[in-house]
Enzyme design. Sequence first.
Site, PDB file in Angstrom:
ATOM      1  N   LYS A   1      46.837  47.466  30.989  1.00 22.47           N
ATOM      2  CA  LYS A   1      47.902  47.716  31.963  1.00 22.47           C
ATOM      3  C   LYS A   1      49.084  48.418  31.309  1.00 22.47           C
ATOM      4  CE  LYS A   1      46.470  44.278  35.298  1.00 22.47           C
ATOM      5  NZ  LYS A   1      46.754  43.051  36.060  1.00 22.47           N
TER       6      LYS A   1
ATOM      7  N   ARG B   1      40.442  38.285  31.633  1.00 20.34           N
ATOM      8  CA  ARG B   1      39.747  39.340  32.379  1.00 20.34           C
ATOM      9  C   ARG B   1      40.021  40.671  31.683  1.00 20.34           C
ATOM     10  NH1 ARG B   1      40.798  42.955  36.570  1.00 20.34           N
ATOM     11  NH2 ARG B   1      39.096  43.204  38.077  1.00 20.34           N
TER      12      ARG B   1
END
Length: 287
Positions: A233, A267
């Site tokens: 991210k 994740r």
Amino acid sequence: MVDETPAAISLIDRPAMLDRRDRFLGLLGTRSIIMGILNITPDSFSDGGKFFSLDAAKRQAQKLADDGAGIIDVGAESTRPGHTPVAADEELARLEPILGKLTSAINIPFSIDTSKAKVARRAVELGASVINDVWGLQRDPGMADAVAETGAAAVIMHNRDGTDPDLDIVADMRRFFDASLRLACDAGIPSVRLILDPGIGFGKSRAQNFTVLANLAALKDYGLPILIGVSRKSLLAENSPTPADTSVVRTLAANLAARANGASIFRVHDVAEHVAAFKVFDAITRC
């Protein structure tokens, strides 16, 4: 683990789904668990379009399993910032040709990344054993019942429609989880099937995301496992001149910090690197 829910829907192979669910839940608390990401979407931020076909999806799912993933999270709708929402029927059109073939071919648990009850129910019929809802049972009024009736485990993620940098994000997260857990309780979902996700990158400023990662202990009293999804991210690379700065190194740094603060499920796109890193981390922390 005993299944306490009625067979409210007809599953393709309910015993196999429950077995995979219980294998996954049985790992919780024993070690760090790596959840491999498989996006069968044309527009996900990191890998959109790469695994949109059955052959590509099967190859990637097998690689994630071979690399040591404890579970594979399949998504058919991008949830990246600025994504274009898709209808349930479009999401299902992407899933139907692929998910059942993956769960039949690869003997590890699968989760479905969706906020739609209709999609979640069908995904469980196709072999998914965990429902990963980025709106924490709160966006689709039928989602809590879908989780309860299918017998799946559920990831409840904190989310917001917008960002308020002045908000006490930890207090907001707790209010959200309190509401989600009331929905789960009212639907009859046993707490042993629930996992919390603080929703890194969703409805939060960069500072708030880091505050959440630093304060995961504030969720400890819920007594539920914590999942972190921070892989690749952009918040990890402020003022970064190149995409490489959101690489596995920065993701690993964030995830190791989260592990030290109480998270246990991660994740990620880069499974092998995380499996290797967490083997060392777990060995050290067990001494």
